[in-house]
Design a protein around this motif. Structure first.
Motif: not given
Lengths: 88, 368, 328
Positions: B341, B357, B360-363, C314-315, C317, C320-321
């Motif tokens: 992102p 996205f 990525f966000k909800y890995r 879930r992980l 995070e 980030t932005s």
């Protein structure tokens, strides 16, 4: 992460204010109110529950159907508790 | 207790799904075509739970920002960098889509011009009222859920005689890409999850060709975890009884006839056109454009924009394949390494509804 | 990067990378390298600094003055120090309304009293109209160290306690900007966390206040420092009605919203119940809850895992932005 009205958010909200024209007003969700357009749902009334997308109400919630879905869910939970396929 | 999200109900639903998939030799493969479905599946950790219950979820072309090809973004960039006194109003994620000429967010506007992030189409109209000395162009994209509200803005502007407002609209309809995906034969599918709110507008009839011509089951699904699982159960039941159809598992919001008033607005202001989708190519009558009556608020006509140019994705970007359901985001070698992102290579990593996205966000939790 | 972007100040990964790659290598000394919000300095003191650029400067529940005092006091509290003195540097824009400035100074006085700190020194600068946005404030703080936070000493089963509901500060500021057309009853949660100080002797081994980047970002920092993965129970996270409504209506994720009066604590399992009881006695800790624990049955060290309300994993995070600029 960010605030994006363009995303479908499926929560039903209640119509709490309606302009005389019926074209705009406010909906309430958990005590927070937001300006909403009702041009896509003619005949909307105060107290109706609606789904809002991009600032416009797009569908009325059918309370009978909602109850049926909840009943179905409860039934499925009860059945799984009874036949032992339940693994929380 | 909110049954729609609660562990107890979810667990019971998964148990029921498992009992129906147990006898199968391979998982069933269900495609969803709605960014919010992609988000729900990952955000709640349902993807792994479903895989463990014999269901593979595949993401299809369900993100309007993602399937809008670069020629639209490049046209928007040209508008704001080459024309003075022009405000390009759009949603936040649209400003970050990378193209060969950069992204809207980093474009250097012409004198007195600017890119403004708005949170609803209505806001762009208000902006035009406030900035009488400037031209406002609303750059919006959407499927049938959003299309009526964008169309209404065009109508409002025209009725109010607003000369400084125009819409650059990338409007896409859902049933045609389903046909394109099926006809391509690229992806093996067991059924479809139909998008909840698009269906609230168009009803269930437009999907019937999927069952009739391709023999695939499908169900309209809402956006809570329980909604998605109920829809998958319906698909499994259709497979069991050999009667593919269009089931409605979101009856509390979706009527079979959809929303006629919303469709009337669309029919009044827009007309179908062939459209070029990122990743899927040209699909006949899959887009909507403003009718000739609305030329005055149509940015394409007003500014003589050339959208036929057919721009390309950035090198190495597999967004097109992700949108067709042939590649999952983690299979792209850029995923989470050179595409994130913070520094995206394509719209699938930019849009909050984009598959990359969301992945990525909800890995997924890794197991070493 | 050749120009500073807004993301640099967001509190997310971009900012941390900037500090680690651009500031630390040049200024590098062992103390700075630790990248703590407050550094322990010789003599048993802790030292911290923060600048405040919140927009708008007044919002329901507080103003830039309250933030300036509480934010710095809180950095000291969570670093194991009793806040004692702060400096107050004001950068004012020519044309700032006198009434606004007076109001802010009084807010600072009240907040300092509540936090138990004395404004010991200060400075005032004025820049030309247009060269600063009304008022920016920097406060540096000195506190007396009473504990040494040590997440590396964490053990399996240690509990993670959140002292209250998430995100009211961000929501209050967002709504005060008028961007979203939402009407909600929400006040910033801005407050001094000095009520947490006794907990350093009652079982807390690490604390952090939840500012920019939100709970998810702070927990990522905790996960990076503890030897075991963190598993958080989404259902246990307390949220106010207003924030839940904003999440539903605007798609905002409460896990990334900044607070200015909430903290997350790492507490020994045997002490968790007692710490929770003590927190809940205090008006600012009524909604305290155990939201997770150190657990290696799923995941690997360094990982921050969320068990969702639906039961899936879930992980989580870190931010980030840029999410919301100028939130504090």
């Amino acid at each position: 992460m960010g605030a994006e009205n363009s995303v479908c958010l499926g929560i039903p909200v209640k119509v709490v204010e309606l302009d005389p024209s019926g074209e705009s007003g406010k909906v309430d969700y958990l005590g927070t109110r937001v300006q909403t357009g009702f041009a896509l749902l003619p005949g909307i009334e105060l107290g109706d529950w609606v789904i809002v997308h991009a600032g416009f109400a797009i569908s009325r919630l059918d309370e009978e159907e909602a109850r049926e879905t909840l009943d179905l869910l409860r039934e499925i939970v009860e059945k799984s508790e009874n036949d032992g396929s339940f693994h929380p | 207790m909110d049954l729609f999200t609660h562990k107890t109900a979810i667990s019971a639903l998964l148990g029921k799904i498992k009992s129906l998939t147990r006898s199968r030799s391979s998982p069933i493969r269900v495609m969803e075509v709605c960014g919010t479905h992609t988000m729900t599946v990952h955000r709640y950790g349902l993807k792994t739970l479903l895989r463990e219950s014999g269901v593979d979820m595949i993401s299809g072309p369900g993100c309007p920002v993602c399937i809008t090809p670069n020629e639209y973004h490049e046209a928007a960039i040209r508008l704001v960098t080459e024309r003075e006194g022009l405000i390009l109003a759009t949603f936040g994620d649209m400003t970050r889509v990378p193209t060969r000429t950069g992204a809207l967010q980093t474009a250097v506007p012409a004198p007195r011009s600017a890119v403004r992030v708005v949170y609803s189409p209505e806001e762009s109209l208000t902006l035009a009222g406030k900035e009488a000395g400037k031209d406002v162009v609303f750059f919006g994209t959407g499927f049938e859920t959003t299309i009526p509200s964008i169309a209404l803005m065009a109508r409002k502007a025209r009725r109010a005689g607003l000369r400084n407002y125009a819409v650059l609209a990338a409007l896409w309809t859902i049933p045609p890409p389903l046909r394109a995906v099926l006809e391509s034969g690229e992806v093996r599918l067991s059924g479809f999850l139909y998008p909840g709110h698009v269906s609230a507008i168009i009803g269930t009839a437009p999907y019937e060709f999927v069952a009739r011509e391709f023999g695939l089951p499908g169900a309209v699904a809402g956006f809570e975890p329980a909604d998605i699982l109920l829809a998958i159960l319906s698909i499994l039941e259709q497979i069991e009884d050999g009667r593919p159809r269009v089931a409605n598992a979101y009856g509390r919001v979706v009527r079979p006839e959809g929303n006629p008033a919303a469709r009337a607005v669309m029919d009044d202001i827009l007309e179908p056109a062939d459209a070029h989708w990122r990743g899927l190519g040209r699909i006949p009558r899959s887009g909507l454009i403003l009718k000739p009556d609305y030329a005055g608020v149509d940015a394409v006509r007003k500014y003589g924009l050339d959208l036929a140019a057919g721009s390309e994705d950035l090198p190495g970007c597999r967004c097109g394949e992700v949108l067709r359901g042939v590649a999952a985001p983690p299979e792209c070698r850029h995923f989470a390494k050179t595409c994130s992102p913070d520094s995206p290579r394509g719209p699938c990593m930019v849009s909050y509804e984009g598959a990359c996205f969301v992945h990525f966000k909800y890995r997924d939790v890794g197991y070493g | 990067m050749d120009k500073v972007s807004l993301e640099l100040g967001s509190g997310g990964r971009t900012m941390r990378d900037f500090i680690a790659r651009t500031i630390v290598p040049v200024l590098g000394n062992p103390r700075l390298r630790k990248l703590l919000d407050a550094s322990h300095i010789p003599g048993g003191f802790a030292f911290t600094t923060d600048s405040y650029v919140v927009d708008p400067i007044f919002f329901p529940g507080g103003d830039i003055g309250t933030l300036a005092v509480n934010g710095t006091a809180n950095d000291l509290v969570v670093s194991g120090a009793v806040p004692r003195f702060i400096s107050l540097a004001l950068i004012l824009e020519e044309g700032l309304e006198w009434a606004a400035l007076e109001k802010i100074i009084h807010s600072i006085r009240r907040a300092a009293k509540r936090a138990g700190v004395e404004v010991a020194t200060g400075d005032t600068k004025v820049v030309r109209r247009g060269q600063g946005d009304k008022i920016y404030i920097n406060t540096s703080g000195i506190g007396r160290v009473i504990a040494k936070p040590n997440a590396a000493a964490a053990r399996l089963g240690d509990r993670i306690i959140l002292t209250g509901t998430l995100g009211e500060h961000s929501l209050a500021v967002l709504l005060a900007r008028g961007d979203f057309g939402l009407e909600a009853k929400v006040r910033s949660d801005c407050a001094a966390l000095t009520f947490l100080l006794p907990l350093w002797k009652k079982g807390a081994i690490w604390m952090r206040d939840i500012t920019r980047g939100g709970l998810a970002t702070i927990l990522s920092e905790m996960a990076a420092e503890t030897p075991f993965p963190l598993v958080i129970d989404e259902e246990a996270i307390p949220l106010s009605k207003a924030v839940r409504a904003a999440a539903g209506l605007l798609g905002i994720d409460p896990l990334y919203l900044a607070c200015e009066g909430r903290a997350v604590l790492l507490v020994r399992e045997k002490d968790a119940a007692r710490v929770l009881a003590a927190l809940r006695k205090h008006p600012l800790g009524r909604r305290s809850a155990v939201i997770g624990r150190l657990d290696d049955s799923v995941g690997r060290p360094g990982e921050l895992i969320l068990r969702t309300t639906a039961g899936g994993l879930r992980l989580l995070e870190p931010l980030t932005s840029e999410l919301l600029p100028r939130i504090c």
